[in-house]
Design a protein around this motif. Structure first.
Motif, PDB file in Angstrom:
ATOM      1  N   LEU A 309      49.376  40.285  42.386  1.00 24.22           N
ATOM      2  CA  LEU A 309      48.600  41.088  41.435  1.00 24.22           C
ATOM      3  C   LEU A 309      48.257  40.285  40.191  1.00 24.22           C
ATOM      4  O   LEU A 309      47.155  40.422  39.636  1.00 24.22           O
ATOM      5  N   THR A 310      49.179  39.424  39.752  1.00 28.70           N
ATOM      6  CA  THR A 310      48.895  38.604  38.577  1.00 28.70           C
ATOM      7  C   THR A 310      47.744  37.630  38.855  1.00 28.70           C
ATOM      8  O   THR A 310      46.927  37.355  37.977  1.00 28.70           O
ATOM      9  N   GLN A 311      47.710  37.117  40.086  1.00 31.12           N
ATOM     10  CA  GLN A 311      46.611  36.219  40.456  1.00 31.12           C
ATOM     11  C   GLN A 311      45.296  36.983  40.575  1.00 31.12           C
ATOM     12  O   GLN A 311      44.223  36.466  40.217  1.00 31.12           O
ATOM     13  N   LEU A 312      45.387  38.200  41.068  1.00 30.26           N
ATOM     14  CA  LEU A 312      44.186  39.034  41.195  1.00 30.26           C
ATOM     15  C   LEU A 312      43.558  39.285  39.827  1.00 30.26           C
ATOM     16  O   LEU A 312      42.321  39.329  39.698  1.00 30.26           O
ATOM     17  N   MET A 313      44.390  39.453  38.822  1.00 26.06           N
ATOM     18  CA  MET A 313      43.883  39.663  37.459  1.00 26.06           C
ATOM     19  C   MET A 313      43.026  38.480  37.003  1.00 26.06           C
ATOM     20  O   MET A 313      42.015  38.660  36.326  1.00 26.06           O
ATOM     21  N   LEU A 314      43.444  37.287  37.367  1.00 28.41           N
ATOM     22  CA  LEU A 314      42.712  36.088  36.947  1.00 28.41           C
ATOM     23  C   LEU A 314      41.410  35.891  37.720  1.00 28.41           C
ATOM     24  O   LEU A 314      40.531  35.164  37.276  1.00 28.41           O
ATOM     25  N   GLN A 315      41.312  36.540  38.877  1.00 25.79           N
ATOM     26  CA  GLN A 315      40.150  36.357  39.739  1.00 25.79           C
ATOM     27  C   GLN A 315      39.112  37.461  39.587  1.00 25.79           C
ATOM     28  O   GLN A 315      38.044  37.392  40.198  1.00 25.79           O
TER      29      GLN A 315
END
Length: 318
Positions: A309-315
């Motif tokens: 989810l943290t990576q999804l925020m950046l994408q």
């Protein structure tokens, strides 16, 4: 005769040995049967115990899941209410590519609609019957107002104030929502604190990315007007980094980009600077902090999903 007698004695001894062996074998078999019966009885008892424990655990998990589901509804009600109020404060005509309530019904009814959602959230919060959860979620409501007041009053434009403001307006809901989810699952204080820190940094990451997209995205992608922060005189991370390279932006910020051509000049400075790239690095830093908070949790699919989810925020691009 002697040979016959000897043979006879040998046969008798052999038969006696065979009989003794058979008796011993039968006794052993009987003992094994008894052991097997005892083992089966123990297994049955253990199975019954496991069934009882599993049933109890299932009931506990079901109860916690229901409460956490109610909490998620409360979080979304507060979130939606804050968006409705934001559209009034920003005079925004669009929300998620649809006309905002403000543009359809005016500020009075839009404010009342947001207030109604907050009232419903408060009712559902009371239904949880958890003092700590009520207290921390009440902090969120106070933080939303504090963040708006901080945005409206004259303050020094620096990163400390910027992070504090986006915590109050955005990340507090993430942080306290995660914290209360941990409380409702009866976690210890270490896990509760880690959950809070995860939500806080996830929320900060989300808002920094939102501030970046205000400059880099299209209105159709965002579902709301772009460059809205400049229009409303709001200072965000890309602008703060651009200010470090171009101090002449200070005059535009002071007058909140109200003079003709101010917004266009500000966009030129931002595009000529490393503001967008550095803001993205700041978002990545907080995403990493969010991930680090999760390392205290035991490895699991749930933990991996939260890390993703943290990576999804950046994408995100909208």
């Amino acid at each position: 005769n002697n040979n016959n007698n000897n043979n006879s004695n040998i046969n008798n001894n052999l038969n006696n040995n065979l009989n003794n062996n058979n008796n011993n074998l039968n006794n052993n078999l009987n003992n094994n049967n008894l052991n097997n019966n005892n083992l089966n009885n123990n297994l049955d008892d253990n199975q019954q115990l496991n069934t009882i424990e599993s049933t109890n655990l299932h009931s506990i998990i079901l109860e916690i899941t229901n409460k956490q589901e109610q909490l998620s509804e409360i979080v979304e009600l507060i979130h939606t209410a804050s968006l409705i109020h934001d559209d009034v404060l920003d005079s925004s005509p669009l929300r998620r590519n649809e006309p905002s309530l403000y543009s359809l019904f005016g500020s009075k009814l839009a404010v009342l609609a947001g207030d109604y959602l907050l009232a419903r959230a408060s009712e559902k919060l009371a239904d949880l019957r958890n003092h700590d959860v009520t207290r921390f979620m009440s902090h969120v409501l106070a933080n939303l107002v504090e963040g708006e007041l901080m945005q409206e009053k004259p303050i020094e434009h620096n990163f400390e104030n910027y992070i504090q403001k986006i915590y109050l307006k955005t990340a507090s809901l993430f942080a306290n929502g995660c914290k209360c989810a941990a409380i409702l699952s009866n976690q210890n204080q270490t896990i509760i604190d880690a959950s809070f820190n995860f939500g806080k940094n996830l929320g900060i990451t989300f808002q920094i990315m939102d501030d970046i997209l205000d400059f880099t995205s299209q209105e159709t992608q965002m579902g709301k007007p772009v460059n809205a922060d400049l229009v409303n005189g709001i200072v965000t991370a890309p602008l703060l980094y651009a200010l470090e390279q171009f101090p002449e932006l200070s005059n535009l910020i002071t007058r909140k980009f109200k003079e003709p051509g101010d917004i266009e000049k500000a966009l030129e400075y931002i595009n000529a600077s490393d503001g967008i790239q550095k803001a993205l690095q700041l978002a990545q830093k907080h995403a990493q902090l969010a991930q680090q908070s999760l390392l205290i949790l035991a490895p699991s699919q749930s933990r991996e999903l939260l890390i993703s989810l943290t990576q999804l925020m950046l994408q995100r691009d909208s």
